[in-house]
Scaffold this active site. Sequence first.
Site, short mmCIF file in Angstrom:
data_model
loop_
_atom_site.label_atom_id
_atom_site.label_comp_id
_atom_site.label_asym_id
_atom_site.label_seq_id
_atom_site.Cartn_x
_atom_site.Cartn_y
_atom_site.Cartn_z
N GLU A 55 0.90 -1.19 -0.12
CA GLU A 55 0.04 0.20 0.12
C GLU A 55 0.66 1.41 -0.08
O GLU A 55 0.73 2.09 -0.59
CB GLU A 55 -0.96 0.02 1.15
CG GLU A 55 -1.86 -1.14 1.19
CD GLU A 55 -1.45 -2.40 2.14
OE1 GLU A 55 -0.11 -2.56 2.15
OE2 GLU A 55 -2.23 -3.03 2.80
N CYS A 86 0.01 1.54 7.22
CA CYS A 86 -0.73 1.85 5.97
C CYS A 86 -1.91 2.91 6.25
O CYS A 86 -2.54 3.59 5.50
CB CYS A 86 -0.97 0.81 5.04
SG CYS A 86 0.68 -0.31 4.63
N1 LIG Z 1 -1.52 -5.11 4.59
C1 LIG Z 1 -0.07 -5.26 4.54
C2 LIG Z 1 0.49 -5.97 5.56
C3 LIG Z 1 1.84 -6.49 5.41
N2 LIG Z 1 2.60 -5.93 4.29
C4 LIG Z 1 1.85 -5.40 3.37
O1 LIG Z 1 2.69 -4.96 2.34
N3 LIG Z 1 0.37 -5.15 3.26
#
Ligand SMILES: Nc1ccnc(=O)[nH]1
Length: 156
Positions: A55, A86
């Site tokens: 993300e 994120c």
């Molecule tokens: N939602 C997520 C958790 C862990 N890593 C990622 O790239 N995305």
Amino acid sequence: MTHQKFLQQAIDLAVENVESGQGGPYGALIVKRGEIIARSGNRVTRRLDPTAHAEIMAIRLACRKLQDFQLTDCILYTSCEPCPMCLGAIYWSRLHKVYFACDRHDAAAAEFDDSFIYDELAVPPAERRIAMLRLDLPDALRPFAAWTQKGDKVRY
Ligand SMILES: Nc1ccnc(=O)[nH]1
């Protein structure tokens, strides 16, 4: 294209990401007015960057493409529910909406346990698993004073 089809692409990206050895099992894309403007898989291990979640990578790419620090009117499609880092980036970038496929519990079952970080938010900083200790320095508020007084600042 439908939301389901965009989300399916994020899932496909996540699977390809694992198979090509690029990183963790996550994929994300950002769509503006029906057009895909950025996509990425997770790049944490490849880039030696613990913040390189799918993300975050997609948000960075989309901002560079739009030459903007906000993603108003953009939709994020992500193979898994965003982690708290994120989530913060989603709010800071002013994304319009987020669609996700699997959730934090599915991630935890695959040994990607970020669900505990949500719980940390409610814990007083000094009592968190990683202690966050406030030091009372006389200059603590100077940066905000400088910002408040600045006439030509770019607000975000
Ligand atoms: N939602 C997520 C958790 C862990 N890593 C990622 O790239 N995305």
